[in-house]
Scaffold this motif. Structure first.
Motif, short mmCIF file in Angstrom:
data_model
loop_
_atom_site.label_atom_id
_atom_site.label_comp_id
_atom_site.label_asym_id
_atom_site.label_seq_id
_atom_site.Cartn_x
_atom_site.Cartn_y
_atom_site.Cartn_z
N GLY A 226 0.82 -1.20 0.00
CA GLY A 226 0.00 0.00 0.00
C GLY A 226 0.86 1.25 0.00
O GLY A 226 1.71 1.43 -0.87
N LYS A 227 0.67 2.11 1.00
CA LYS A 227 1.46 3.32 1.12
C LYS A 227 2.76 3.11 1.89
O LYS A 227 3.53 4.05 2.08
CB LYS A 227 0.64 4.42 1.81
CG LYS A 227 -0.59 4.85 1.01
CD LYS A 227 -1.34 5.95 1.73
CE LYS A 227 -2.56 6.40 0.94
NZ LYS A 227 -3.30 7.48 1.62
N THR A 228 3.00 1.89 2.35
CA THR A 228 4.22 1.60 3.12
C THR A 228 5.45 1.74 2.23
O THR A 228 5.48 1.23 1.11
CB THR A 228 4.17 0.17 3.69
OG1 THR A 228 3.02 0.05 4.54
CG2 THR A 228 5.43 -0.13 4.50
N GLN A 229 6.45 2.40 2.75
CA GLN A 229 7.71 2.59 2.04
C GLN A 229 8.85 2.03 2.87
O GLN A 229 8.98 2.36 4.05
CB GLN A 229 7.96 4.07 1.76
CG GLN A 229 7.01 4.69 0.74
CD GLN A 229 7.32 4.25 -0.67
OE1 GLN A 229 8.44 4.42 -1.16
NE2 GLN A 229 6.33 3.69 -1.34
N LEU A 230 9.65 1.15 2.25
CA LEU A 230 10.88 0.69 2.87
C LEU A 230 12.06 1.34 2.14
O LEU A 230 11.89 1.99 1.11
CB LEU A 230 10.97 -0.83 2.83
CG LEU A 230 9.87 -1.59 3.58
CD1 LEU A 230 10.17 -3.09 3.59
CD2 LEU A 230 9.68 -1.08 4.99
N MET A 231 13.25 1.15 2.66
CA MET A 231 14.41 1.84 2.12
C MET A 231 14.65 1.52 0.65
O MET A 231 15.01 2.40 -0.14
CB MET A 231 15.65 1.49 2.96
CG MET A 231 16.89 2.28 2.57
SD MET A 231 16.64 4.08 2.59
CE MET A 231 16.29 4.34 4.32
N ALA A 232 14.42 0.26 0.26
CA ALA A 232 14.65 -0.11 -1.14
C ALA A 232 13.69 0.64 -2.06
O ALA A 232 14.06 0.99 -3.19
CB ALA A 232 14.50 -1.62 -1.32
N ASN A 233 12.46 0.88 -1.61
CA ASN A 233 11.52 1.64 -2.43
C ASN A 233 11.96 3.09 -2.58
O ASN A 233 11.82 3.68 -3.66
CB ASN A 233 10.12 1.61 -1.79
CG ASN A 233 9.61 0.21 -1.62
OD1 ASN A 233 9.71 -0.37 -0.54
ND2 ASN A 233 9.04 -0.36 -2.67
N VAL A 234 12.49 3.67 -1.51
CA VAL A 234 12.97 5.05 -1.58
C VAL A 234 14.17 5.14 -2.52
O VAL A 234 14.28 6.07 -3.32
CB VAL A 234 13.34 5.55 -0.17
CG1 VAL A 234 13.91 6.96 -0.23
CG2 VAL A 234 12.12 5.51 0.74
N ILE A 235 15.06 4.15 -2.45
CA ILE A 235 16.22 4.13 -3.35
C ILE A 235 15.77 4.02 -4.79
O ILE A 235 16.26 4.72 -5.68
CB ILE A 235 17.16 2.98 -2.97
CG1 ILE A 235 17.75 3.21 -1.57
CG2 ILE A 235 18.27 2.82 -4.00
CD1 ILE A 235 18.53 2.02 -1.04
N TYR A 236 14.82 3.12 -5.03
CA TYR A 236 14.28 2.95 -6.39
C TYR A 236 13.66 4.24 -6.89
O TYR A 236 13.83 4.63 -8.05
CB TYR A 236 13.27 1.81 -6.39
CG TYR A 236 12.64 1.55 -7.75
CD1 TYR A 236 13.30 0.76 -8.70
CD2 TYR A 236 11.40 2.09 -8.08
CE1 TYR A 236 12.73 0.52 -9.94
CE2 TYR A 236 10.83 1.85 -9.32
CZ TYR A 236 11.50 1.06 -10.24
OH TYR A 236 10.94 0.82 -11.47
N GLY A 237 12.92 4.93 -6.03
CA GLY A 237 12.30 6.19 -6.43
C GLY A 237 13.32 7.25 -6.77
O GLY A 237 13.15 8.00 -7.75
N GLN A 238 14.38 7.34 -6.00
CA GLN A 238 15.43 8.33 -6.28
C GLN A 238 16.14 8.01 -7.60
O GLN A 238 16.51 8.92 -8.34
CB GLN A 238 16.45 8.36 -5.14
CG GLN A 238 15.93 8.98 -3.86
CD GLN A 238 15.71 10.47 -3.97
OE1 GLN A 238 16.31 11.14 -4.81
NE2 GLN A 238 14.84 11.00 -3.14
N LEU A 239 16.32 6.72 -7.87
CA LEU A 239 17.08 6.33 -9.06
C LEU A 239 16.24 6.42 -10.32
O LEU A 239 16.72 6.89 -11.36
CB LEU A 239 17.61 4.91 -8.88
CG LEU A 239 18.53 4.37 -10.00
CD1 LEU A 239 19.78 5.21 -10.12
CD2 LEU A 239 18.90 2.91 -9.72
N VAL A 240 15.00 5.97 -10.27
CA VAL A 240 14.16 5.87 -11.47
C VAL A 240 13.26 7.08 -11.63
O VAL A 240 13.21 7.70 -12.69
CB VAL A 240 13.32 4.57 -11.43
CG1 VAL A 240 12.40 4.49 -12.64
CG2 VAL A 240 14.22 3.36 -11.37
#
Length: 275
Positions: A226-240
């Protein structure tokens, strides 16, 4: 004979050397790029040394919150998998007959052959607000969020915990059980005082897999979180999404440091000998 053995060893070491170079080289590039910056006008990476990205990790409270949440989820998944894996592995190694043991080993390892996405989306269907779990529990379902993330990741990584724990129980001699029973210890006392201390390195070895795999997962989180964000999602968002490679590299240092610290802690348990 010695010359042939040396030539064979040198030949076999080439693929390993190539793998080490690629692995360590990629980490070195990651560390270096964390000190670069992004041109705000052109969006291009500026290869100039700066501590701005690392400072941002400590200034922005979002990153600290996500980091703590990620480590908490990784520890929760590890504990859940250990609690489930220990009785299953004990039954497989010491109670089940050889034919049943083989069938159980196949049952445990078969999910590893299934598609990762299929398993993640299967849990999305199960945990849906109106899905099978809600139907069986009278409308009570975790839905999509942090709880669903922990449940899904615990299922995905459970075989990686069961297999080393099963191997650890299998190495415990049956004579230790018999000696403990002869000395008057019950089943729980034998398990707690005799068996578990011997199997703990295997449990710690399995925890390395579950902990590290959870830290690096972002696909299952995106499917059931859902709206949960873990560190890998934040990294993916910054990169992509943001196209900010230096910031993504700086964020990657957090799970990398967590894994290194966890490995150092597990090294004292003898777990690395069981991996």
């Amino acid at each position: 004979m010695n010359a042939r053995w040396l030539r064979l060893t040198a030949l076999l070491s080439i693929p390993m050397l190539w793998l080490v170079v690629l692995y360590l080289g990629s980490i070195a590039v990651l560390l270096v790029s964390a000190f670069w910056s992004l041109d705000g006008f052109t969006g291009r990476v500026v290869q100039v040394y700066t501590l701005g990205n690392l400072q941002q990790l400590f200034v922005d409270p979002l990153y600290g919150t996500v980091a703590l949440r990620t480590i908490g989820v990784a520890l929760a998944v590890t504990v859940i998998d250990a609690v489930i894996a220990i009785p299953i592995a004990l039954f497989m190694s010491k109670v089940a007959q050889p034919v049943a043991r083989t069938a159980l080993v196949v049952a445990v390892t078969t999910p590893l052959w299934a598609s990762y996405l299929v398993k993640a989306y299967a849990w999305r269907v199960l945990l849906a607000p109106n899905g099978p779990v809600a139907w069986m529990t009278g409308g009570h379902s975790p839905g999509y969020g942090l709880a669903a993330t922990i449940i899904t990741l615990s299922f995905l990584w459970l075989p990686y915990m069961i297999i080393p724990v099963f191997a650890g129980f299998d190495r415990v001699p049956d004579s230790l059980f018999e000696a403990s029973f002869d000395l008057g210890a019950g089943a729980w006392r034998t398990l707690r005082s005799v068996v578990l201390p011997l199997v703990f390195p295997a449990v710690a070895a399995g925890s390395i897999f579950t902990f590290s795999l959870t830290l690096g997962d972002y696909i299952a989180v995106g499917i059931v979180g859902g709206k949960t964000q873990l560190m890998a999602n934040v990294i993916y968002g910054q990169l992509v999404t943001a196209n900010d490679q230096p910031m993504a590299a700086a964020l990657s240092l957090i799970p990398l440091a967590a894994i290194i610290l966890y490995l150092l802690a597990m090294r004292r348990t003898g777990a690395l000998e069981n991996v």
